[in-house]
Design a protein around this motif. Sequence first.
Motif, PDB file in Angstrom:
ATOM      1  N   ILE A 129      34.635  42.121  48.281  1.00  0.00           N
ATOM      2  CA  ILE A 129      33.310  41.497  48.194  1.00  0.00           C
ATOM      3  C   ILE A 129      33.313  40.420  47.118  1.00  0.00           C
ATOM      4  O   ILE A 129      32.761  39.328  47.302  1.00  0.00           O
ATOM      5  CB  ILE A 129      32.239  42.567  47.905  1.00  0.00           C
ATOM      6  CG1 ILE A 129      32.052  43.470  49.130  1.00  0.00           C
ATOM      7  CG2 ILE A 129      30.913  41.913  47.514  1.00  0.00           C
ATOM      8  CD1 ILE A 129      31.085  44.621  48.910  1.00  0.00           C
ATOM      9  N   ALA A 130      33.956  40.707  45.996  1.00  0.00           N
ATOM     10  CA  ALA A 130      34.026  39.740  44.900  1.00  0.00           C
ATOM     11  C   ALA A 130      34.752  38.464  45.332  1.00  0.00           C
ATOM     12  O   ALA A 130      34.324  37.345  45.012  1.00  0.00           O
ATOM     13  CB  ALA A 130      34.727  40.365  43.695  1.00  0.00           C
ATOM     14  N   ALA A 131      35.857  38.608  46.066  1.00  0.00           N
ATOM     15  CA  ALA A 131      36.605  37.442  46.542  1.00  0.00           C
ATOM     16  C   ALA A 131      35.772  36.617  47.511  1.00  0.00           C
ATOM     17  O   ALA A 131      35.790  35.380  47.485  1.00  0.00           O
ATOM     18  CB  ALA A 131      37.902  37.896  47.213  1.00  0.00           C
ATOM     19  N   CYS A 132      35.014  37.301  48.369  1.00  0.00           N
ATOM     20  CA  CYS A 132      34.143  36.604  49.321  1.00  0.00           C
ATOM     21  C   CYS A 132      33.061  35.817  48.582  1.00  0.00           C
ATOM     22  O   CYS A 132      32.778  34.661  48.909  1.00  0.00           O
ATOM     23  CB  CYS A 132      33.519  37.624  50.275  1.00  0.00           C
ATOM     24  SG  CYS A 132      32.734  36.902  51.719  1.00  0.00           S
ATOM     25  N   LEU A 133      32.472  36.428  47.556  1.00  0.00           N
ATOM     26  CA  LEU A 133      31.467  35.747  46.747  1.00  0.00           C
ATOM     27  C   LEU A 133      32.043  34.503  46.074  1.00  0.00           C
ATOM     28  O   LEU A 133      31.399  33.458  46.017  1.00  0.00           O
ATOM     29  CB  LEU A 133      30.920  36.688  45.680  1.00  0.00           C
ATOM     30  CG  LEU A 133      29.897  37.731  46.105  1.00  0.00           C
ATOM     31  CD1 LEU A 133      29.499  38.574  44.898  1.00  0.00           C
ATOM     32  CD2 LEU A 133      28.669  37.077  46.720  1.00  0.00           C
ATOM     33  N   LYS A 134      33.261  34.637  45.562  1.00  0.00           N
ATOM     34  CA  LYS A 134      33.925  33.505  44.917  1.00  0.00           C
ATOM     35  C   LYS A 134      34.083  32.348  45.897  1.00  0.00           C
ATOM     36  O   LYS A 134      33.885  31.184  45.526  1.00  0.00           O
ATOM     37  CB  LYS A 134      35.293  33.958  44.388  1.00  0.00           C
ATOM     38  CG  LYS A 134      36.146  32.859  43.776  1.00  0.00           C
ATOM     39  CD  LYS A 134      35.532  32.275  42.525  1.00  0.00           C
ATOM     40  CE  LYS A 134      36.513  31.313  41.850  1.00  0.00           C
ATOM     41  NZ  LYS A 134      35.861  30.560  40.737  1.00  0.00           N
ATOM     42  N   THR A 147      24.948  28.373  44.981  1.00  0.00           N
ATOM     43  CA  THR A 147      24.677  29.030  43.706  1.00  0.00           C
ATOM     44  C   THR A 147      24.351  30.504  43.934  1.00  0.00           C
ATOM     45  O   THR A 147      23.455  30.837  44.708  1.00  0.00           O
ATOM     46  CB  THR A 147      23.499  28.357  42.981  1.00  0.00           C
ATOM     47  OG1 THR A 147      23.831  26.985  42.724  1.00  0.00           O
ATOM     48  CG2 THR A 147      23.186  29.056  41.669  1.00  0.00           C
ATOM     49  N   ILE A 148      25.103  31.377  43.245  1.00  0.00           N
ATOM     50  CA  ILE A 148      24.854  32.821  43.280  1.00  0.00           C
ATOM     51  C   ILE A 148      24.935  33.335  41.842  1.00  0.00           C
ATOM     52  O   ILE A 148      25.917  33.062  41.156  1.00  0.00           O
ATOM     53  CB  ILE A 148      25.887  33.562  44.152  1.00  0.00           C
ATOM     54  CG1 ILE A 148      25.831  33.083  45.593  1.00  0.00           C
ATOM     55  CG2 ILE A 148      25.653  35.078  44.100  1.00  0.00           C
ATOM     56  CD1 ILE A 148      26.870  33.739  46.503  1.00  0.00           C
ATOM     57  N   PRO A 149      23.933  34.074  41.374  1.00  0.00           N
ATOM     58  CA  PRO A 149      24.015  34.622  40.019  1.00  0.00           C
ATOM     59  C   PRO A 149      25.060  35.732  39.943  1.00  0.00           C
ATOM     60  O   PRO A 149      24.834  36.847  40.402  1.00  0.00           O
ATOM     61  CB  PRO A 149      22.595  35.174  39.770  1.00  0.00           C
ATOM     62  CG  PRO A 149      22.032  35.421  41.139  1.00  0.00           C
ATOM     63  CD  PRO A 149      22.655  34.387  42.038  1.00  0.00           C
ATOM     64  N   ILE A 150      26.217  35.407  39.416  1.00  0.00           N
ATOM     65  CA  ILE A 150      27.336  36.359  39.351  1.00  0.00           C
ATOM     66  C   ILE A 150      28.187  36.028  38.125  1.00  0.00           C
ATOM     67  O   ILE A 150      28.379  34.851  37.797  1.00  0.00           O
ATOM     68  CB  ILE A 150      28.186  36.304  40.647  1.00  0.00           C
ATOM     69  CG1 ILE A 150      29.213  37.420  40.686  1.00  0.00           C
ATOM     70  CG2 ILE A 150      28.816  34.948  40.822  1.00  0.00           C
ATOM     71  CD1 ILE A 150      28.647  38.761  41.018  1.00  0.00           C
ATOM     72  N   SER A 151      28.694  37.038  37.473  1.00  0.00           N
ATOM     73  CA  SER A 151      29.542  36.833  36.301  1.00  0.00           C
ATOM     74  C   SER A 151      30.966  36.500  36.731  1.00  0.00           C
ATOM     75  O   SER A 151      31.529  37.161  37.599  1.00  0.00           O
ATOM     76  CB  SER A 151      29.542  38.093  35.430  1.00  0.00           C
ATOM     77  OG  SER A 151      30.515  38.002  34.419  1.00  0.00           O
ATOM     78  N   GLU A 152      31.549  35.469  36.119  1.00  0.00           N
ATOM     79  CA  GLU A 152      32.921  35.080  36.442  1.00  0.00           C
ATOM     80  C   GLU A 152      33.904  36.212  36.158  1.00  0.00           C
ATOM     81  O   GLU A 152      34.925  36.342  36.832  1.00  0.00           O
ATOM     82  CB  GLU A 152      33.320  33.839  35.640  1.00  0.00           C
ATOM     83  CG  GLU A 152      32.793  32.523  36.193  1.00  0.00           C
ATOM     84  CD  GLU A 152      33.472  32.124  37.494  1.00  0.00           C
ATOM     85  OE1 GLU A 152      34.641  32.504  37.696  1.00  0.00           O
ATOM     86  OE2 GLU A 152      32.826  31.443  38.304  1.00  0.00           O
ATOM     87  N   SER A 153      33.583  37.042  35.167  1.00  0.00           N
ATOM     88  CA  SER A 153      34.484  38.131  34.806  1.00  0.00           C
ATOM     89  C   SER A 153      34.581  39.201  35.884  1.00  0.00           C
ATOM     90  O   SER A 153      35.509  40.012  35.887  1.00  0.00           O
ATOM     91  CB  SER A 153      34.029  38.772  33.487  1.00  0.00           C
ATOM     92  OG  SER A 153      32.740  39.350  33.624  1.00  0.00           O
TER      93      SER A 153
END
Length: 203
Positions: free
Chosen positions: A110-115, A123-129
Amino acid sequence: MVYHAVLRRNRQNRTNYRKRAALLLGRRSFVSITVSNQNVMAQVLNASLNGDRVVTSVQSRQLMKYGWKGSMNNLPACYLTGYLLGIKSLEKGVDHLILYTGRKSYTSGIAACLKGIVDAGVTIPISESSLPDAERIRGSHIARYAELLKKDTDKYNVQFSNILKNGWTPENYPDHFEEIKSKMRNTGPTDNQVASNNTENVG
């Protein structure tokens, strides 16, 4: 003993009603991502009292239209699915999204898809970490593993049988990833279209 009624979708562990209420109150478009054993699906939706309306949707199998020969559910595939969804979202005039996971766990897929969605310009509110690093997204870890496994021909052929059937080798994952991403970028909306969409969504 007091009986407390539990909504059916809550019993089935399918809906988080607290998050659903926040979506309805916020009136924001949201993205839902599902990574299965064989595929990735990412959708942009608008929530309403009468049900969710799908704005645009992408499955990882659509990557084959761009020449993708790799797995359909690993980190590179998740990223590219998100990247394609981001391009399609901008074409629909959607440039701001929030993530809705419901009762699903937040996974690396899911994180890779968001990236991928973010890199496409949404724009998506998400932490780069919380996002995978660039090398894993490009499949460099897969290429390194393939190089090591190649010493055992039988294991190598079994592990990467589907990829090898496509006439391609997993050691080339990073280059192949960049090639497919470039094709998507070149067929996406122009800078003028993105600028127009961003202007329309202000206020």
